[in-house]
Write a protein that holds these residues in place. Structure first.
Motif, PDB file in Angstrom:
ATOM      1  N   GLU A   7      -5.260  -9.529  -1.746  1.00 39.68           N
ATOM      2  CA  GLU A   7      -3.879  -9.735  -1.319  1.00 39.68           C
ATOM      3  C   GLU A   7      -2.874  -8.989  -2.199  1.00 39.68           C
ATOM      4  O   GLU A   7      -1.867  -8.474  -1.705  1.00 39.68           O
ATOM      5  N   ASN A  10      -3.048  -5.218  -1.487  1.00 39.01           N
ATOM      6  CA  ASN A  10      -2.454  -4.986  -0.167  1.00 39.01           C
ATOM      7  C   ASN A  10      -0.931  -5.093  -0.209  1.00 39.01           C
ATOM      8  O   ASN A  10      -0.218  -4.335   0.467  1.00 39.01           O
ATOM      9  N   SER A  11      -0.416  -6.037  -1.011  1.00 41.73           N
ATOM     10  CA  SER A  11       1.035  -6.172  -1.148  1.00 41.73           C
ATOM     11  C   SER A  11       1.633  -4.909  -1.772  1.00 41.73           C
ATOM     12  O   SER A  11       2.678  -4.426  -1.328  1.00 41.73           O
ATOM     13  N   MET A  13       0.340  -1.843  -1.614  1.00 43.61           N
ATOM     14  CA  MET A  13       0.250  -0.750  -0.650  1.00 43.61           C
ATOM     15  C   MET A  13       1.294  -0.901   0.450  1.00 43.61           C
ATOM     16  O   MET A  13       1.855   0.096   0.930  1.00 43.61           O
ATOM     17  N   GLU A  14       1.562  -2.136   0.851  1.00 40.17           N
ATOM     18  CA  GLU A  14       2.588  -2.378   1.865  1.00 40.17           C
ATOM     19  C   GLU A  14       3.961  -1.933   1.360  1.00 40.17           C
ATOM     20  O   GLU A  14       4.701  -1.247   2.071  1.00 40.17           O
ATOM     21  N   LYS A  15       4.304  -2.312   0.116  1.00 43.88           N
ATOM     22  CA  LYS A  15       5.590  -1.897  -0.446  1.00 43.88           C
ATOM     23  C   LYS A  15       5.654  -0.377  -0.566  1.00 43.88           C
ATOM     24  O   LYS A  15       6.676   0.245  -0.279  1.00 43.88           O
ATOM     25  N   ARG A  16       4.577   0.222  -0.994  1.00 44.01           N
ATOM     26  CA  ARG A  16       4.571   1.676  -1.149  1.00 44.01           C
ATOM     27  C   ARG A  16       4.792   2.363   0.191  1.00 44.01           C
ATOM     28  O   ARG A  16       5.553   3.341   0.296  1.00 44.01           O
ATOM     29  N   TYR A  17       4.148   1.873   1.238  1.00 44.65           N
ATOM     30  CA  TYR A  17       4.318   2.450   2.575  1.00 44.65           C
ATOM     31  C   TYR A  17       5.768   2.336   3.038  1.00 44.65           C
ATOM     32  O   TYR A  17       6.366   3.305   3.528  1.00 44.65           O
ATOM     33  N   LEU A  18       6.355   1.150   2.858  1.00 45.53           N
ATOM     34  CA  LEU A  18       7.733   0.938   3.300  1.00 45.53           C
ATOM     35  C   LEU A  18       8.710   1.823   2.551  1.00 45.53           C
ATOM     36  O   LEU A  18       9.613   2.426   3.148  1.00 45.53           O
ATOM     37  N   TYR A  32      13.781  -6.363   6.279  1.00 43.91           N
ATOM     38  CA  TYR A  32      12.505  -6.792   5.710  1.00 43.91           C
ATOM     39  C   TYR A  32      12.692  -7.556   4.401  1.00 43.91           C
ATOM     40  O   TYR A  32      12.024  -8.559   4.158  1.00 43.91           O
ATOM     41  N   TYR A  87       0.700 -11.885  -5.591  1.00 46.63           N
ATOM     42  CA  TYR A  87       1.394 -10.851  -4.828  1.00 46.63           C
ATOM     43  C   TYR A  87       2.316 -10.008  -5.706  1.00 46.63           C
ATOM     44  O   TYR A  87       2.200  -8.787  -5.757  1.00 46.63           O
ATOM     45  N   SER A  91       1.344  -6.310  -7.603  1.00 45.33           N
ATOM     46  CA  SER A  91       2.068  -5.171  -7.050  1.00 45.33           C
ATOM     47  C   SER A  91       2.855  -4.436  -8.136  1.00 45.33           C
ATOM     48  O   SER A  91       2.870  -3.205  -8.187  1.00 45.33           O
TER      49      SER A  91
END
Length: 325
Positions: A7, A10-11, A13-18, A32, A87, A91
């Motif tokens: 988790e 993934n958190s 990677m999600e922030k990096r993508y955004l 968001y 999380y 991150s």
């Protein structure tokens, strides 16, 4: 155990993508990250991005020493720590690593990790082995210290010695994690020149070429999740070289490491002797909690027609360990 490996990563990677794909889409980013309502407007939370909010969530726990190691079993986390540690802290650690290694080298590490362990069940030591092999660096400060303990990261500028065409920055490690350090100086154009140096346990001095009369900072980009960012600046031309400029704000605010914040708010009171009282309260209590906090409340008593009031000063020490959690 090791929920961060799933988790938490993934958190990150999600922030990096955004932040990579929607950095200029302010409407999507606000939708968001900024759902704070009236409270967010009063405390200026709407100006913060998702990474900064993760940092303050981690900071609120770690300053109170109620944070938990990321080796904690999932069922043993407190409710707030499952979110703030698994999380947010994970991150923050990987974002720190990314900024130090750079996109290309970090991506090479992550791709190799995926190819090596896809469709299997890696442990934290397996991830560390791949990242160290590909990067060629010792990453014990991240995998052993940041992720496996509640040790804190905190560097501070001690002094700067100016030379003719360079400056020497004396830095202290005030924490117990020897992660890499970003040192910057402000250029004549107002930009930052940033240099990364390897972490260290004791005090060290770094010599950097450039104009010695400009402000010098540790981590102006806020890439390092330090316990205290208010000891990161040193401006040779300022009277109080390590003290940030004063900022007076209404009510309360989130901590700004670049300012010495003082808050003002209306105050009313009543007692039998003074009757109704009105005045203001000056204080430095913001979010997250500081070790030293104070309040001064001058009031005018309408019954006695004189000045009165009160104040307090608090210095907090928070012992660590499960006994106090």
């Amino acid at each position: 155990r090791n929920a961060w490996l799933d988790e938490g990563v993934n958190s990150f990677m999600e922030k990096r993508y955004l932040f990579t794909n929607y950095a200029k889409d302010s409407a999507s980013m606000n939708e968001y990250f900024n759902r704070m309502g009236v409270w967010g407007k009063w405390t200026h939370n709407t100006r913060m991005d998702g990474r900064l909010k993760q940092y303050y969530r981690y900071l609120a726990d770690s300053r109170l020493n109620i944070d938990q190691s990321l080796t904690t079993r999932s069922e043993d986390y407190t409710l707030r720590n499952y979110s703030d540690m698994v999380y947010a802290k994970t991150s923050l650690g990987f974002q720190y690593l990314l900024n130090w290694l750079g996109d290309s080298l970090f991506d090479a590490c992550m791709h190799s990790y995926y190819e090596t362990w896809k469709f299997r069940h890696p442990a934290p030591d397996d991830m560390q082995a791949v990242f160290e092999r590909v990067s060629g660096k010792d990453l014990g400060w991240l995998f052993n210290d940041w992720l496996k303990t509640t040790d804190k990261l905190d560097y501070g500028v001690r002094n700067i010695h100016c030379r003719k065409d360079s400056f020497e920055v004396s830095i202290s490690n005030k924490g117990n994690i020897s992660g890499p350090v970003a040192i910057s100086r402000t250029t004549e154009a107002g930009m930052y020149d940033t240099y990364w140096i390897d972490g260290f346990r004791k005090d060290t001095t770094v010599r950097i070429a450039g104009s010695p009369g400009l402000p010098h900072l540790i981590d102006p980009g806020n890439w390092m999740p330090e316990l205290n960012r208010k000891n990161n600046s040193f401006e040779p031309k300022r009277l109080f070289r390590k003290t940030e400029p004063l900022q007076l704000k209404l009510l309360i605010d989130v901590e700004d490491p670049g300012r010495t914040q003082l808050y003002i708010a209306p105050a009313v009171g009543w007692n039998n002797y003074n009757s109704v009282m009105a005045g203001i309260v000056l204080h430095n209590t913001g979010y997250p909690q500081k070790r030293l906090e104070f309040a001064l409340m001058p009031l005018y008593g309408f019954g006695t027609k004189d000045l009165n009031g009160g104040g307090n000063i608090n210095y907090r020490i928070h012992p660590g360990g499960d006994l106090f959690r």
